[in-house]
Design a protein around this motif. Structure first.
Motif, short mmCIF file in Angstrom:
data_model
loop_
_atom_site.label_atom_id
_atom_site.label_comp_id
_atom_site.label_asym_id
_atom_site.label_seq_id
_atom_site.Cartn_x
_atom_site.Cartn_y
_atom_site.Cartn_z
N VAL A 270 16.15 65.26 79.92
CA VAL A 270 15.92 64.81 78.55
C VAL A 270 14.45 64.45 78.33
O VAL A 270 13.84 64.83 77.32
N ALA A 271 13.85 63.72 79.28
CA ALA A 271 12.45 63.33 79.15
C ALA A 271 11.54 64.55 79.09
O ALA A 271 10.57 64.58 78.31
N CYS A 272 11.84 65.54 79.91
CA CYS A 272 11.05 66.78 79.91
C CYS A 272 11.10 67.46 78.56
O CYS A 272 10.08 67.88 78.01
N LYS A 273 12.31 67.57 77.99
CA LYS A 273 12.46 68.23 76.70
C LYS A 273 11.76 67.45 75.59
O LYS A 273 11.10 68.04 74.73
N GLU A 274 11.91 66.12 75.63
CA GLU A 274 11.32 65.32 74.56
C GLU A 274 9.80 65.37 74.59
O GLU A 274 9.16 65.55 73.55
N TRP A 275 9.23 65.22 75.78
CA TRP A 275 7.76 65.18 75.84
C TRP A 275 7.15 66.55 75.55
O TRP A 275 6.15 66.66 74.82
N ASN A 276 7.73 67.59 76.13
CA ASN A 276 7.15 68.93 76.01
C ASN A 276 7.69 69.73 74.83
O ASN A 276 7.34 70.89 74.66
N GLN A 277 8.55 69.09 74.04
CA GLN A 277 9.15 69.75 72.88
C GLN A 277 9.82 71.06 73.26
O GLN A 277 9.65 72.09 72.59
N VAL A 278 10.58 71.00 74.35
CA VAL A 278 11.34 72.17 74.81
C VAL A 278 12.62 72.26 73.99
O VAL A 278 13.32 71.25 73.84
N PRO A 279 12.96 73.44 73.46
CA PRO A 279 14.16 73.56 72.63
C PRO A 279 15.43 73.15 73.38
O PRO A 279 15.51 73.27 74.60
N GLU A 280 16.41 72.65 72.64
CA GLU A 280 17.67 72.25 73.26
C GLU A 280 18.42 73.48 73.77
O GLU A 280 18.31 74.58 73.23
N ASP A 281 19.18 73.27 74.81
CA ASP A 281 20.08 74.30 75.33
C ASP A 281 21.12 73.60 76.19
O ASP A 281 21.02 72.41 76.47
N GLY A 282 22.12 74.30 76.61
CA GLY A 282 23.09 73.73 77.54
C GLY A 282 24.06 72.74 76.91
O GLY A 282 24.59 71.88 77.61
N LEU A 283 24.30 72.84 75.61
CA LEU A 283 25.24 71.92 74.97
C LEU A 283 26.67 72.44 75.01
O LEU A 283 27.59 71.73 74.62
N LEU A 284 26.86 73.65 75.48
CA LEU A 284 28.20 74.22 75.58
C LEU A 284 28.81 73.89 76.93
O LEU A 284 28.13 73.82 77.95
N PHE A 285 30.13 73.71 76.95
CA PHE A 285 30.84 73.45 78.20
C PHE A 285 30.94 74.75 79.00
O PHE A 285 31.50 75.74 78.52
N THR A 286 30.39 74.75 80.21
CA THR A 286 30.36 75.98 81.01
C THR A 286 31.58 76.13 81.90
O THR A 286 31.86 77.23 82.38
N GLY A 287 32.27 75.02 82.19
CA GLY A 287 33.38 75.07 83.12
C GLY A 287 32.92 75.07 84.57
O GLY A 287 33.73 75.22 85.48
N MET A 288 31.63 74.91 84.78
CA MET A 288 31.07 74.90 86.13
C MET A 288 30.74 73.46 86.52
O MET A 288 29.62 73.01 86.36
N SER A 289 31.73 72.72 87.00
CA SER A 289 31.55 71.33 87.38
C SER A 289 31.01 70.56 86.17
O SER A 289 31.41 70.79 85.04
N TYR A 290 30.11 69.61 86.42
CA TYR A 290 29.51 68.84 85.33
C TYR A 290 28.13 69.38 84.97
O TYR A 290 27.36 68.71 84.27
N ASP A 291 27.82 70.56 85.44
CA ASP A 291 26.51 71.16 85.22
C ASP A 291 26.53 71.90 83.89
O ASP A 291 27.09 72.99 83.78
#
Length: 260
Positions: free
Chosen positions: A18-39
């Motif tokens: 989260v800190a990386c995305k906020e500081w570097n203004q990296v677009p959001e991704d990974g909000l979908l449930f992948t079914g791969m553990s908690y990753d």
């Protein structure tokens, strides 16, 4: 400068992501449930510069007391990032100079200079770099180059609540990592090891290295990474030799025809 990531104290909070995305203004991704553990973010890419892996294993951790039959397990969590290799193949193949080595020894992409050729993507032995769908330009961790210029540590290290991500001079971090490895092994985790700290490895050592509790491939890391452009000099020599032989053959054929 570089990162030492001690995965033995990572709690998987994803604050670094989260800190990386906020500081570097990296677009959001990974909000979908992948079914791969908690990753939820799966891996590194153009829009994921920090990725926390979750690996569940059915085995106790060190001297941990065993529980009831199949309930014995451990979570292996690790925050992955660009390795900022000493011998960086992405630098070797970039035709525009978009990728450059900073005064801190890190490797940075200038997106406004990138022409979107994508040569750096397959060149990276760690699969770190990606291209953004909207612009087609390459993007990856910069180790918060703008923060380093004003004497601040990268956002991910600043935010990490357990100091799993440690930032500093590489020589000091390597000494610290050696001491920590001894402590972890003394606690009964005989499988613990350092990854990327050796300057004599296939990429000349990395600017981001790790203390792992199992083999690298368990975390999705290549066990013996090698700079993908290592054979380029010999390839160019062989290509040059082949071209000379071809030219010599053409010259001989032309001379033979003139002599007929």
């Amino acid at each position: 400068m570089g990162f030492f990531t001690d995965t033995s104290v990572c709690i998987g909070c994803k604050a670094c992501e989260v800190a990386c995305k906020e500081w570097n203004q990296v677009p959001e991704d990974g909000l979908l449930f992948t079914g791969m553990s908690y990753d939820n973010s799966v891996g590194l890419g153009a829009d994921t510069w920090r990725h926390v892996a979750f690996v569940e294993q059915r085995k106790p951790l060190g001297h941990q007391e065993t529980g009831a039959r199949d309930l014995d397990f451990r979570w292996l969590m690790a925050s992955d990032v660009c390795k900022h290799c000493t011998h960086a193949a992405c630098l070797d193949v970039c035709p525009t100079g978009s990728l450059f080595r900073t005064e801190y020894g890190t490797v940075v992409v200038q997106e406004d200079v990138c022409n979107g050729c994508g040569y750096c993507v397959p060149a990276c032995p760690f699969g770190v770099i990606g291209r953004r769908a909207e612009s087609g330009t390459a993007a990856k961790c910069t180790m918060c180059y703008d923060r380093l210029e004003v004497g601040q540590e990268p956002a991910c290290a600043k935010t990490c609540p357990t100091d799993s991500i440690q930032f500093g001079e590489l020589d000091e971090l390597r000494e610290r990592a050696d001491r920590r490895l001894e402590q972890v092994r003394a606690a009964g985790v005989s499988s613990a090891r350092l990854y990327g700290h050796d300057p004599a490895d296939g990429v000349g050592g990395t600017g981001a290295f790790f203390l792992l509790l199992d083999e690298p491939q368990v975390y999705g890391l290549p066990p013996d990474p090698v700079v993908t452009t290592a054979d380029l000099p010999s390839m160019w020599r062989h290509a040059g030799a082949a071209a000379l032989v071809l030219l010599a053959g053409m010259a001989a054929a032309a001379a033979w025809r003139r002599g007929r």
